[in-house]
Design a protein around this motif. Structure first.
Motif, PDB file in Angstrom:
ATOM      1  N   ASN A 125      50.137 101.519 -26.028  1.00 36.54           N
ATOM      2  CA  ASN A 125      49.867 100.653 -27.173  1.00 36.54           C
ATOM      3  C   ASN A 125      48.418 101.020 -27.714  1.00 36.54           C
ATOM      4  N   LEU A 126      48.584 102.221 -28.518  1.00 34.86           N
ATOM      5  CA  LEU A 126      47.018 102.774 -29.053  1.00 34.86           C
ATOM      6  C   LEU A 126      46.506 101.505 -30.111  1.00 34.86           C
ATOM      7  N   VAL A 127      45.443 100.784 -29.506  1.00 37.76           N
ATOM      8  CA  VAL A 127      44.834  99.936 -30.714  1.00 37.76           C
ATOM      9  C   VAL A 127      44.033 100.378 -31.539  1.00 37.76           C
ATOM     10  N   SER A 128      43.011 101.613 -31.196  1.00 37.21           N
ATOM     11  CA  SER A 128      42.082 101.908 -31.962  1.00 37.21           C
ATOM     12  C   SER A 128      41.626 103.353 -31.635  1.00 37.21           C
ATOM     13  N   VAL A 129      40.823 104.131 -32.654  1.00 36.70           N
ATOM     14  CA  VAL A 129      40.200 105.109 -32.349  1.00 36.70           C
ATOM     15  C   VAL A 129      38.596 105.012 -32.901  1.00 36.70           C
ATOM     16  N   GLY A 130      37.762 105.119 -32.273  1.00 36.18           N
ATOM     17  CA  GLY A 130      36.321 105.089 -32.721  1.00 36.18           C
ATOM     18  C   GLY A 130      35.389 105.057 -31.608  1.00 36.18           C
ATOM     19  N   GLN A 131      34.020 104.464 -31.965  1.00 37.02           N
ATOM     20  CA  GLN A 131      33.107 104.481 -31.115  1.00 37.02           C
ATOM     21  C   GLN A 131      33.145 103.373 -30.145  1.00 37.02           C
ATOM     22  N   MET A 132      33.666 103.416 -28.828  1.00 39.07           N
ATOM     23  CA  MET A 132      33.646 102.307 -27.817  1.00 39.07           C
ATOM     24  C   MET A 132      32.101 102.225 -27.111  1.00 39.07           C
ATOM     25  N   THR A 133      31.638 101.081 -27.261  1.00 39.54           N
ATOM     26  CA  THR A 133      30.212 100.748 -26.817  1.00 39.54           C
ATOM     27  C   THR A 133      30.579 100.093 -25.367  1.00 39.54           C
ATOM     28  N   ASN A 134      29.503 100.518 -24.514  1.00 44.16           N
ATOM     29  CA  ASN A 134      29.236 100.038 -23.031  1.00 44.16           C
ATOM     30  C   ASN A 134      28.528  98.561 -23.229  1.00 44.16           C
ATOM     31  N   THR A 135      29.125  97.510 -23.944  1.00 41.62           N
ATOM     32  CA  THR A 135      28.594  96.435 -23.951  1.00 41.62           C
ATOM     33  C   THR A 135      29.888  95.269 -24.099  1.00 41.62           C
ATOM     34  N   GLY A 136      29.772  94.153 -23.991  1.00 39.09           N
ATOM     35  CA  GLY A 136      30.639  93.047 -23.804  1.00 39.09           C
ATOM     36  C   GLY A 136      31.664  93.225 -22.921  1.00 39.09           C
ATOM     37  N   VAL A 137      33.054  93.286 -23.204  1.00 39.32           N
ATOM     38  CA  VAL A 137      34.058  93.508 -22.230  1.00 39.32           C
ATOM     39  C   VAL A 137      33.952  94.635 -21.449  1.00 39.32           C
ATOM     40  N   ASP A 138      33.466  95.737 -22.172  1.00 41.07           N
ATOM     41  CA  ASP A 138      33.420  97.135 -21.648  1.00 41.07           C
ATOM     42  C   ASP A 138      31.797  97.596 -21.146  1.00 41.07           C
ATOM     43  N   SER A 139      31.165  96.329 -20.745  1.00 48.13           N
ATOM     44  CA  SER A 139      29.881  96.731 -20.313  1.00 48.13           C
ATOM     45  C   SER A 139      29.888  97.432 -18.984  1.00 48.13           C
ATOM     46  N   ASN A 140      30.796  97.653 -18.194  1.00 49.30           N
ATOM     47  CA  ASN A 140      30.843  98.382 -16.927  1.00 49.30           C
ATOM     48  C   ASN A 140      30.703  99.859 -17.402  1.00 49.30           C
ATOM     49  N   MET A 141      31.489 100.295 -18.227  1.00 50.41           N
ATOM     50  CA  MET A 141      31.550 101.648 -18.639  1.00 50.41           C
ATOM     51  C   MET A 141      30.077 102.212 -18.674  1.00 50.41           C
ATOM     52  N   PRO A 142      29.915 103.483 -18.100  1.00 54.67           N
ATOM     53  CA  PRO A 142      28.687 104.276 -18.085  1.00 54.67           C
ATOM     54  C   PRO A 142      27.905 104.400 -19.136  1.00 54.67           C
ATOM     55  N   GLN A 143      28.491 105.089 -20.187  1.00 53.92           N
ATOM     56  CA  GLN A 143      27.791 105.105 -21.517  1.00 53.92           C
ATOM     57  C   GLN A 143      28.781 104.967 -22.551  1.00 53.92           C
ATOM     58  N   SER A 144      28.261 104.487 -23.799  1.00 51.05           N
ATOM     59  CA  SER A 144      29.312 104.334 -24.963  1.00 51.05           C
ATOM     60  C   SER A 144      29.901 105.880 -25.229  1.00 51.05           C
ATOM     61  N   MET A 145      31.177 105.841 -25.911  1.00 53.20           N
ATOM     62  CA  MET A 145      31.665 107.135 -26.267  1.00 53.20           C
ATOM     63  C   MET A 145      32.743 106.666 -27.376  1.00 53.20           C
ATOM     64  N   PHE A 146      33.110 108.031 -27.994  1.00 49.78           N
ATOM     65  CA  PHE A 146      33.997 107.998 -29.074  1.00 49.78           C
ATOM     66  C   PHE A 146      35.447 108.272 -28.164  1.00 49.78           C
ATOM     67  N   ALA A 147      36.414 107.280 -28.589  1.00 48.41           N
ATOM     68  CA  ALA A 147      37.403 107.409 -27.707  1.00 48.41           C
ATOM     69  C   ALA A 147      38.590 106.814 -28.362  1.00 48.41           C
ATOM     70  N   GLY A 148      39.839 106.882 -27.763  1.00 47.56           N
ATOM     71  CA  GLY A 148      41.069 105.976 -28.027  1.00 47.56           C
ATOM     72  C   GLY A 148      41.332 105.052 -27.312  1.00 47.56           C
ATOM     73  N   LEU A 149      41.558 103.788 -27.598  1.00 50.62           N
ATOM     74  CA  LEU A 149      41.572 102.497 -26.779  1.00 50.62           C
ATOM     75  C   LEU A 149      43.137 102.193 -26.710  1.00 50.62           C
ATOM     76  N   PHE A 150      43.730 102.054 -25.429  1.00 48.79           N
ATOM     77  CA  PHE A 150      45.090 101.678 -25.155  1.00 48.79           C
ATOM     78  C   PHE A 150      44.952 100.352 -24.529  1.00 48.79           C
ATOM     79  N   THR A 151      45.802  99.236 -24.736  1.00 51.53           N
ATOM     80  CA  THR A 151      45.615  98.005 -24.027  1.00 51.53           C
ATOM     81  C   THR A 151      47.131  97.931 -23.328  1.00 51.53           C
ATOM     82  N   VAL A 152      46.981  97.450 -22.311  1.00 49.47           N
ATOM     83  CA  VAL A 152      48.237  97.222 -21.291  1.00 49.47           C
ATOM     84  C   VAL A 152      48.523  95.642 -21.086  1.00 49.47           C
ATOM     85  N   SER A 153      49.414  95.078 -21.051  1.00 49.72           N
ATOM     86  CA  SER A 153      49.790  93.780 -21.086  1.00 49.72           C
ATOM     87  C   SER A 153      50.769  93.652 -19.547  1.00 49.72           C
ATOM     88  N   GLY A 154      50.578  92.362 -19.010  1.00 45.91           N
ATOM     89  CA  GLY A 154      51.105  92.135 -17.949  1.00 45.91           C
ATOM     90  C   GLY A 154      50.339  92.342 -16.491  1.00 45.91           C
TER      91      GLY A 154
END
Length: 225
Positions: free
Chosen positions: A101-130
């Protein structure tokens, strides 16, 4: 006769080249091996991340496949988000034949839900259910592999990433088969560089007929000379 022989040999060389050996790169990162790090129960492990990149699964493209496996014995630790680093500016359709489930491609910031991410990065975001503890995603791309990063987030504040993760942590020009590179994954580059395209059967036939026609033309010219 010499010219005819050259033509036949050239056509044969084209047909042989079309069956070039497959190029395959694989790798495995783990918390036990120190090439993965993170937070929560995922950091304690066993957690693993494997990748496979090859140029033959889909002729004309590179095929990328990733599998993340997290502890199954821990409650509230399912995988929710998997983020694969890409070169800045890659469009959404730079990833094709997507399995996941590819949701988006773009700049992913290390804030909010992804605040544990070491640094922001340009990436593809996949979400997983269940309550998923092992997920495999894959896609095709015309972009050749280079070293890069990934980040994954799960329930219960669990997260995991490659141990070498920083936004500009590895030189993309490092050879992809360099055995001294640890703590990174292979991901698509931003510059299109497709592998040799394997001709379809009809293309093979066309090449063969073209060679025969060219051979006859040269032979006729030699006879008239």
């Amino acid at each position: 006769m010499v010219r005819k022989g050259i033509v036949v040999m050239a056509v044969a060389a084209i047909l042989v080249a079309s069956h070039a050996s497959a190029v395959v790169y694989t790798g495995a990162l783990s918390t036990a091996g120190g090439t993965l790090t993170g937070t929560g129960d995922w950091a304690s492990g066993p957690t693993s991340f494997t990748y496979s990149v090859n140029d033959q699964a889909t002729p004309g493209f590179w095929h990328y496949e990733y599998t993340l496996t997290v502890p199954s014995s821990v409650d509230d630790a399912g995988i929710e988000r998997l983020i694969i680093g890409l070169t800045i500016g890659m469009p959404f359709n730079g990833l094709m034949n997507v399995n996941g489930n590819l949701v988006s491609v773009g700049q992913m910031t290390n804030t909010g839900v992804d605040s544990n991410m070491p640094q922001s990065m340009f990436a593809g975001l996949f979400t997983v259910s269940g309550d998923t503890r092992s997920v495999t995603i894959s896609f095709d791309s015309m972009h050749n592999p280079v070293w890069g990063n990934f980040f994954a987030l799960g329930a219960g504040q669990n997260s995991i990433w490659n141990a070498g993760f920083t936004e500009f942590s590895v030189d993309p020009q490092r050879p992809v088969d360099d055995p001294t590179v640890h703590g990174y994954i292979l991901r698509p580059n931003g510059e299109p560089c497709p592998p040799f395209i394997i001709p379809e059967p009809m293309t093979m036939l066309t090449l063969g007929l073209a060679g025969v026609a060219l051979s006859r033309t040269l032979r006729n010219r030699l006879h008239r000379a």
